[in-house]
Structures are given as structure tokens and as C-alpha cells.
Write a protein that holds these residues in place. Structure first.
Motif, mmCIF file in Angstrom:
data_model
loop_
_atom_site.group_PDB
_atom_site.id
_atom_site.type_symbol
_atom_site.label_atom_id
_atom_site.label_comp_id
_atom_site.label_asym_id
_atom_site.label_seq_id
_atom_site.Cartn_x
_atom_site.Cartn_y
_atom_site.Cartn_z
ATOM 1 N N PRO A 74 0.825 -1.215 0.000
ATOM 2 C CA PRO A 74 0.000 0.000 0.000
ATOM 3 C C PRO A 74 0.855 1.260 0.000
ATOM 4 O O PRO A 74 2.027 1.250 0.379
ATOM 5 N N ILE A 75 0.244 2.352 -0.417
ATOM 6 C CA ILE A 75 0.886 3.665 -0.348
ATOM 7 C C ILE A 75 0.867 4.123 1.106
ATOM 8 O O ILE A 75 -0.196 4.187 1.731
ATOM 9 N N VAL A 76 2.040 4.449 1.634
ATOM 10 C CA VAL A 76 2.136 4.799 3.053
ATOM 11 C C VAL A 76 2.776 6.173 3.274
ATOM 12 O O VAL A 76 2.998 6.557 4.417
ATOM 13 N N SER A 77 3.067 6.914 2.207
ATOM 14 C CA SER A 77 3.672 8.238 2.377
ATOM 15 C C SER A 77 2.903 9.269 1.568
ATOM 16 O O SER A 77 2.289 8.957 0.537
ATOM 17 N N THR A 78 2.953 10.503 2.012
ATOM 18 C CA THR A 78 2.246 11.576 1.332
ATOM 19 C C THR A 78 2.814 11.815 -0.062
ATOM 20 O O THR A 78 2.070 12.074 -1.017
ATOM 21 N N ASP A 79 4.134 11.722 -0.214
ATOM 22 C CA ASP A 79 4.757 11.944 -1.526
ATOM 23 C C ASP A 79 4.289 10.910 -2.540
ATOM 24 O O ASP A 79 3.963 11.242 -3.691
ATOM 25 N N ALA A 80 4.253 9.643 -2.130
ATOM 26 C CA ALA A 80 3.803 8.595 -3.051
ATOM 27 C C ALA A 80 2.330 8.781 -3.395
ATOM 28 O O ALA A 80 1.904 8.563 -4.540
ATOM 29 N N LEU A 81 1.536 9.200 -2.419
ATOM 30 C CA LEU A 81 0.121 9.437 -2.673
ATOM 31 C C LEU A 81 -0.073 10.600 -3.632
ATOM 32 O O LEU A 81 -0.894 10.523 -4.560
ATOM 33 N N ALA A 82 0.679 11.659 -3.445
ATOM 34 C CA ALA A 82 0.576 12.820 -4.329
ATOM 35 C C ALA A 82 0.945 12.452 -5.763
ATOM 36 O O ALA A 82 0.301 12.905 -6.725
ATOM 37 N N ALA A 83 1.962 11.616 -5.928
ATOM 38 C CA ALA A 83 2.392 11.193 -7.261
ATOM 39 C C ALA A 83 1.283 10.384 -7.947
ATOM 40 O O ALA A 83 0.987 10.584 -9.138
ATOM 41 N N PHE A 84 0.676 9.472 -7.191
ATOM 42 C CA PHE A 84 -0.409 8.689 -7.778
ATOM 43 C C PHE A 84 -1.578 9.586 -8.149
ATOM 44 O O PHE A 84 -2.165 9.456 -9.237
ATOM 45 N N CYS A 85 -1.985 10.481 -7.262
ATOM 46 C CA CYS A 85 -3.134 11.345 -7.514
ATOM 47 C C CYS A 85 -2.892 12.256 -8.713
ATOM 48 O O CYS A 85 -3.833 12.576 -9.459
ATOM 49 N N GLU A 86 -1.663 12.661 -8.913
ATOM 50 C CA GLU A 86 -1.332 13.466 -10.090
ATOM 51 C C GLU A 86 -1.551 12.660 -11.360
ATOM 52 O O GLU A 86 -2.076 13.168 -12.356
ATOM 53 N N ARG A 87 -1.169 11.384 -11.335
ATOM 54 C CA ARG A 87 -1.398 10.524 -12.495
ATOM 55 C C ARG A 87 -2.893 10.272 -12.691
ATOM 56 O O ARG A 87 -3.410 10.301 -13.810
#
Length: 389
Positions: free
Chosen positions: A3-16
Motif C-alpha cells: 500500500p501507499i504509506v507516504s504523502t509523496d507517493a500518494l501525491a504522485a499517484f493522484c497526479e497521475r
């Protein structure tokens, strides 16, 4: 699948994800011992990827995902959306923008009322989902591979279901039907329960205005207490206890001991003290301050022959158009139609009125009749002179 566990990784996914026309969304949560659902997992999929988001991870902030939910250019596809959206309303104060519910779409496409996700996966995708992880502790970490696979399936097959149902809705020109249903889901009032309105959720009938006044204040008190302490309403007071308190109105601790629904010794609790104070206020109200009781209707019973006739018509119309009957009119709406030609119900508005409401009024007043044929129930015009006899 980690799972995504960091804000940076979440932001990258949401941008995509924001580059796609739609995303599919689901949640896993716990609520057995709380008033507010505890969000444990978020599942999201685009046409190219599917991810799990861990809201319990210590280093994650969900702001990027909340921004995706608020993006009006991306359709957020849910199945049976109400509880998922309730969670996001609690966390963000707003309903996600541009939502779509495949359960609603399925109901107008002939899949029955409240079609389950499993049944749609089976019918549309020809796949049988492994349900063994349905009842699991989603707050436990780490997630097992089986849990992750189960959770992702809730959004991966949802993509195929959404595309198929969207096509069926468009081909049958029932987009306005779906939009009417989604209006309720898009209203924040659907998810925010005001304590003052809590009594309206209770299916209780009283003959005395003071009993109703007591129910209103007791329901308000219970709702506020449940919200403030984050525990289920039933743990504060069960519905049958509310009803007995409203009708018996105990004004002393000892009076509580005579009530059947109240636990022994409850009258000495601090909660009972608050209830006694509220009930004393109700008993002190002048008659002019008591709520008005609904006028007693004197005419055909909504549960009698007229209501039965309208229900036959409803079933026939539903079968003719291949749509769940409850989407057209509920049982309560049928009752209202029997009592009032101008009832403020969905069955007498928009597409429902054209499909069913006008026929229901015509049948009620003898302008049309019903006949049974090999093809099913058909409506026939009735001679006005015959109808008057």
C-alpha cells in the motif's frame, strides 16, 4: 501489492489519476463500536493501475487524495456509495465532486434493487469473487496478501462494471433516471445527521402530543451523546427504550426501575439524571407549545384494496421497463398516493410521474383498468360512464 504509506507517493499517484476521465473508489472501515466510521483502507483504480492507500500509516497525509475527490473533471465511481461518501464528508466536510454509483445504474438497467457488487461482477465480468476476506479486521497491520487481493478486486472489476452500465444507461436513454437518484447522494444533507432531526429516523407512532414532544428531545439527546462520545446510538439507548421513556416519562430515579426496557439500576446513572431533566421540561410545556399531531386520515386504507391495486400496477410497469420497482416508487410512496393525489413524493415527479405516477392516479380514479393476459398485466381505458357507476 504494497500500500501507499507516504504523502509523496500518494501525491504522485493522484497526479497521475487526475489525467483520467474516471477513477473507481472503495473503502474498508470499522464501525461496530463507534458512531463515526474508522477509515482503515482506501482502494483506487484508473484504467492503468490500482493502488491501496493506507490512511493509518504514520507518515501519510490524505490531502492529495482529498484534492482528487474534489476534482470535478474526474468522475469518482463507487458501488453502493453512501457509506464511503459519509466517511469522506466527515473527513473533508464536503461530498466528492462528480460521483457515480454503479448500484444506482444497475437498478435502472434491470439488475434488481440494491444489486450487490458480487452479483454484478458475476453477471457482467463472468468472474466469481473470493469472499473469504469480507469480514476481517482491516485495522490490523501488515495487510495479508489475501486481504490486499480482495480489496483491490473491489475497484478493478468496478471499471468494467462502470463502462458496461454507462453504455446500457446511454443506450436506453435513462441517464436522467440515474441523475435523479444521484441527486440524493450528492447532497451533504444525506450524510450529516442533525440531532434536532434525529427523531425523524424513528418509525414510531404516538397518539398524544406530549409523547411526541418527549421523543423529539430524547432522540436529540441520544444523537448528540452518540456523536460526542463516538459510540453507536444503540449503546447510548436502544430504540425501544426511547419509546418507553417517551410514553412513560419517568421523573425520578425510582420510576426508572418500573420500566421494562431500561436496565436495572439505570435510574441512578448520570445519563438518567439528564433524561429526567429533559422530561421535566417536556411535562412543563403548555399545550400550545406541544407539536401538532398529523391529522387522522378518514378514507381508503393505504394497506387495503386500492393500495394493492397500485402495487400490481407498479410491478407491471417495472417488469415492462426492466427496472427495479423500488426505483420507481417505494411502498411508503404507494401509501401516500392512496391518501393524496398531490403527495410530495418522487413517484409524482419527473420521469417517475410519466412512467408510473400518472397511471397510478388514473387507476385510482377509475380512468384505466388492469387486465391479465399471457403477456402480463396490461392497462386498458375505462369508459367514464362505467367508472362512475
Amino acid at each position: 501489492m504494497d500500500p501507499i504509506v507516504s504523502t509523496d507517493a500518494l501525491a504522485a499517484f493522484c497526479e497521475r489519476a487526475a489525467k483520467f476521465e474516471y477513477v473507481t473508489v472503495d473503502t474498508e472501515f470499522l464501525r461496530e463500536t463507534t458512531y463515526w466510521p474508522r477509515l482503515c483502507l482506501i482502494q483506487v483504480a484508473t484504467d492503468e493501475e490500482a493502488v491501496l492507500i493506507d490512511p493509518l500509516a504514520p507518515d501519510i497525509r490524505l490531502a492529495p487524495f482529498f484534492a482528487l475527490l474534489a476534482n470535478p473533471d474526474v468522475t469518482k465511481v463507487f458501488h453502493a456509495a453512501r457509506q464511503d461518501i459519509e466517511i469522506f464528508v466527515k473527513l473533508t466536510g464536503a461530498v466528492p465532486a462528480n460521483i457515480y454509483d454503479t448500484q444506482v445504474a444497475a437498478s435502472v438497467c434491470g439488475f434488481g434493487d440494491s444489486a450487490s457488487y458480487d452479483s454484478l461482477v458475476r453477471a457482467i465480468c463472468n468472474v466469481e469473487i473470493d469472499k473469504s476476506s469480507r469480514f476481517t479486521d482491516w485495522s490490523a497491520r501488515p495487510l495479508t496478501e489475501k486481504q490486499s487481493t480482495y480489496a483491490l478486486a473491489d475497484v478493478t472489476w468496478l471499471r468494467d462494471i462502470y463502462r458496461e452500465l454507462r453504455q446500457q444507461v446511454e443506450s436506453t436513454k435513462r441517464g436522467d433516471w440515474v441523475e435523479d437518484e444521484l441527486t440524493v447522494l450528492r447532497s451533504i444533507d444525506t450524510y450529516v445527521v442533525q440531532p434536532e432531526q434525529a427523531w425523524q429516523r424513528l418509525k414510531m407512532k404516538f397518539n398524544r402530543p406530549r409523547d411526541l414532544a418527549a421523543l423529539k428531545v430524547l432522540a436529540r439527546w441520544r444523537e448528540q451523546k452518540a456523536q460526542d462520545t463516538d459510540q453507536p446510538r444503540s449503546r447510548v439507548l436502544k430504540d425501544d427504550v426511547l419509546q418507553e421513556l417517551a410514553t412513560q416519562r419517568p421523573l425520578t430515579p425510582d420510576a426508572f426501575e418500573k420500566l421494562r426496557a431500561v436496565p436495572r439500576g439505570y435510574g441512578r446513572s448520570s445519563a438518567a439524571g439528564e433524561i429526567i431533566a429533559l422530561l421535566k421540561e417536556v411535562d412543563a410545556l403548555p399545550k400550545s407549545a406541544l407539536p401538532a399531531m398529523p391529522e387522522r386520515y378518514r378514507g381508503p386504507s393505504p394497506k387495503g384494496a386500492v393500495g394493492d391495486l397500485l402495487r400490481v400496477l407498479l410491478k407491471a410497469v417495472a417488469e415492462q421497463h426492466g427496472v427495479a420497482a423500488r426505483i420507481i416508487a417505494t411502498s411508503d410512496e404507494i401509501d401516500a398516493l392512496v391518501l393524496d393525489d398531490e403527495a410530495d413524493v418522487p413517484a409524482l415527479k419527473g420521469w417517475r410521474r410519466k412512467l408510473f405516477g400518472e397511471k397510478a392516479l388514473s387507476l385510482k380514479h377509475g380512468k384505466i383498468g388492469l387486465v391479465a393476459t399471457r403477456k402480463g398485466i396490461l392497462e386498458i381505458a375505462v369508459n367514464p360512464a362505467q367508472a362512475a357507476e
